[in-house]
Design a protein around this motif. Structure first.
Motif: not given
Length: 133
Positions: A5-6, A36-40, A66-73, A92-93
């Motif tokens: 989800l953005d 999800t991500s660090q950006l979110a 709750e997210a299974e994984a989170s992507q760092p920048l 960019a975003v």
């Protein structure tokens, strides 16, 4: 299925009366695995934390936990985002969100953007607008 989800989807679930029902249906679907991500997090958490809105902060934080994984920048994510931005004409975003979603194995990418934006040119993911639900 892994779903990304953005930030706009989470923001819509919190404060957009028109899009809230669609956003909440996605968030409350127990068959989904979220990525999800660090950006979110960076887009959503600082302002309500600074403005001392703990209920809003907790709402976003619950999704991130709750997210299974989170992507760092990191540099390589930036490089992947650059390539996607050049290939599809992404902002960019959006490019960073798509790169994070791809890295985390997402098959679906939900956004609050309206169809027709450059984000919908991306072929590697199924891009779905809250406006079309």
């Amino acid at each position: 299925m892994v779903t990304y989800l953005d930030s706009g989807v989470l923001l819509a679930a919190w404060k957009n009366a028109e899009l809230r029902p669609a956003a909440l249906r996605i968030l409350e679907d127990s068959d989904r695995q979220f990525a999800t991500s660090q950006l979110a997090k960076l887009e959503l958490l600082p302002k309500p934390a600074f403005e001392k809105r703990p209920v809003e902060t907790a709402f976003y934080q619950a999704h991130f936990e709750e997210a299974e994984a989170s992507q760092p920048l990191d540099q390589s994510l930036g490089d992947e985002a650059q390539a996607l931005a050049e290939k599809y004409g992404l902002a960019a975003v959006d490019a960073l969100h798509v790169a994070a979603a791809l890295r985390l194995g997402a098959k679906e990418f939900y956004t609050s953007e309206k169809p027709g934006k450059p984000l919908f040119r991306v072929k590697e993911l199924k891009i779905i607008s809250l406006h079309s639900l």
